[in-house]
Design a protein around this motif. Structure first.
Motif, PDB file in Angstrom:
ATOM      1  N   CYS A  65      27.361  18.295  -6.799  1.00 51.51           N
ATOM      2  CA  CYS A  65      26.418  17.782  -5.802  1.00 51.51           C
ATOM      3  C   CYS A  65      27.089  16.929  -4.736  1.00 51.51           C
ATOM      4  O   CYS A  65      26.484  16.626  -3.702  1.00 51.51           O
ATOM      5  CB  CYS A  65      25.313  16.976  -6.488  1.00 51.51           C
ATOM      6  N   ALA A  66      28.340  16.519  -4.946  1.00 54.27           N
ATOM      7  CA  ALA A  66      29.053  15.711  -3.955  1.00 54.27           C
ATOM      8  C   ALA A  66      29.488  16.585  -2.793  1.00 54.27           C
ATOM      9  O   ALA A  66      30.034  17.665  -2.981  1.00 54.27           O
ATOM     10  CB  ALA A  66      30.259  15.039  -4.590  1.00 54.27           C
ATOM     11  N   SER A  67      29.247  16.117  -1.588  1.00 50.39           N
ATOM     12  CA  SER A  67      29.619  16.886  -0.406  1.00 50.39           C
ATOM     13  C   SER A  67      31.101  16.712  -0.100  1.00 50.39           C
ATOM     14  O   SER A  67      31.758  15.784  -0.599  1.00 50.39           O
ATOM     15  CB  SER A  67      28.794  16.430   0.796  1.00 50.39           C
ATOM     16  N   ALA A  68      31.605  17.595   0.753  1.00 48.37           N
ATOM     17  CA  ALA A  68      33.003  17.476   1.171  1.00 48.37           C
ATOM     18  C   ALA A  68      33.240  16.160   1.891  1.00 48.37           C
ATOM     19  O   ALA A  68      34.294  15.539   1.736  1.00 48.37           O
ATOM     20  CB  ALA A  68      33.361  18.659   2.078  1.00 48.37           C
ATOM     21  N   ALA A  69      32.261  15.705   2.658  1.00 48.22           N
ATOM     22  CA  ALA A  69      32.399  14.433   3.367  1.00 48.22           C
ATOM     23  C   ALA A  69      32.451  13.260   2.404  1.00 48.22           C
ATOM     24  O   ALA A  69      33.204  12.303   2.613  1.00 48.22           O
ATOM     25  CB  ALA A  69      31.244  14.267   4.351  1.00 48.22           C
ATOM     26  N   GLN A  70      31.663  13.327   1.342  1.00 46.02           N
ATOM     27  CA  GLN A  70      31.674  12.244   0.352  1.00 46.02           C
ATOM     28  C   GLN A  70      32.988  12.208  -0.411  1.00 46.02           C
ATOM     29  O   GLN A  70      33.526  11.136  -0.694  1.00 46.02           O
ATOM     30  CB  GLN A  70      30.485  12.405  -0.596  1.00 46.02           C
ATOM     31  N   ARG A  71      33.506  13.371  -0.739  1.00 43.53           N
ATOM     32  CA  ARG A  71      34.822  13.432  -1.377  1.00 43.53           C
ATOM     33  C   ARG A  71      35.899  12.861  -0.461  1.00 43.53           C
ATOM     34  O   ARG A  71      36.771  12.097  -0.884  1.00 43.53           O
ATOM     35  CB  ARG A  71      35.177  14.874  -1.742  1.00 43.53           C
ATOM     36  N   ALA A  72      35.836  13.254   0.809  1.00 42.44           N
ATOM     37  CA  ALA A  72      36.832  12.789   1.771  1.00 42.44           C
ATOM     38  C   ALA A  72      36.750  11.279   1.951  1.00 42.44           C
ATOM     39  O   ALA A  72      37.786  10.606   2.086  1.00 42.44           O
ATOM     40  CB  ALA A  72      36.630  13.496   3.108  1.00 42.44           C
TER      41      ALA A  72
END
Length: 276
Positions: free
Chosen positions: A144-151
């Motif tokens: 559920c984590a977005s690429a932006a949140q990971r980044a």
């Protein structure tokens, strides 16, 4: 390191500023940090424009962090979860709590959120060399984590050292046993080398100096050279020399190969037991 004034790190709510939380905070402050809030009972000061509060109940009502970082003691988790639940509706939560799973923290947060809320928890395992910008942090992000949140999390964590990601949360237990606990193994080696030097007749101060510098220097050489550890070991080992004689003891089947693997297995098993 990035230009702190041009690209400051985003605002962070850091709950817990002990050894690990404090190590990360020092790295973030050095990198350049947007106005943030730290919750800690023991820290004395925090440079402006950042704010220091003693309890999660005292969080400023107007504060909206880009990232929430949980780094408190395990017994403080319940109170922190209840306080940050409203903020977690719009900001991801980065947990550096040993043993606390994404599922467990998600369920705990949802208990204090409106029905249908979907908090995002990213789980990380840093280590204490983060205090000098040489940390190793491995993280797991649920689907559920977005690429932006990971980044966002990767950027914050890379301010205190190297980062890596695993695709299966259970791998964090092995990471804990290697990089999380690993500095203690290295410090034990330095401790034992110092003791061996003293037992061999060296003055204690000299034994301490050469043990510490040998361990730290070898680490720097391995990092900067990029050469595999086994090749570096062979480079030091002359046939029939002193190093080969010592390694014949350390590399005996019932010595380091067995004991270190057993130690990592024991730490991994304990991490599994603590998971909740």
């Amino acid at each position: 390191m990035a230009d702190a004034q041009a690209t400051p790190l985003p605002s962070i709510l850091l709950i817990g500023c002990g050894k690990m939380g404090g190590a990360m905070l020092e790295g973030w402050l050095a990198e350049g940090l947007a106005p943030s809030v730290v919750v800690d009972r023991h820290r004395d000061t925090l440079p402006a424009p950042h704010r220091l509060v003693r309890d999660v109940a005292d969080l400023p009502a107007d504060f909206r962090p880009a990232l929430i970082v949980l780094a408190m003691k395990p017994q403080k988790v319940a109170a922190a979860i209840a306080a940050v639940a409203p903020l977690a509706t719009h900001a991801p939560v980065l947990s550096v709590l040993a043993g606390r799973t994404v599922g467990g923290l998600t369920d705990a947060l949802r208990a204090h959120m409106p029905p249908g809320a979907h908090p995002v928890i990213i789980r990380s395992m840093p280590n204490t060399p983060a205090a000098v910008g040489e940390g190793m942090t491995v993280s797991y992000a649920p689907p559920c984590a977005s690429a932006a949140q990971r980044a966002l999390c990767d950027r914050v964590l890379s301010a205190v050292g190297q980062t890596a990601w695993v695709t299966h949360e259970d791998d964090i237990n092995v990471v804990t046993a290697i990089s999380g606990s690993g500095p203690a193994y290295v410090f034990l080696l330095a401790e034992l080398l110092e003791q061996a030097g003293i037992e061999g007749g060296l003055p204690p101060a000299l034994a301490r100096q050469i043990a510490r510098q040998t361990v730290s220097g070898a680490g720097v050489l391995m990092q900067r050279s990029g050469i595999d550890a086994d090749e570096l070991r062979r480079n030091v080992t002359s046939p029939g020399g002193t190093t080969q004689q010592a390694l014949s003891v350390l590399m005996a089947p019932d010595a380091w190969p067995a004991t270190l693997h057993a130690a990592v297995r024991a730490a991994t098993e304990r991490a599994h037991e603590l998971a909740s």
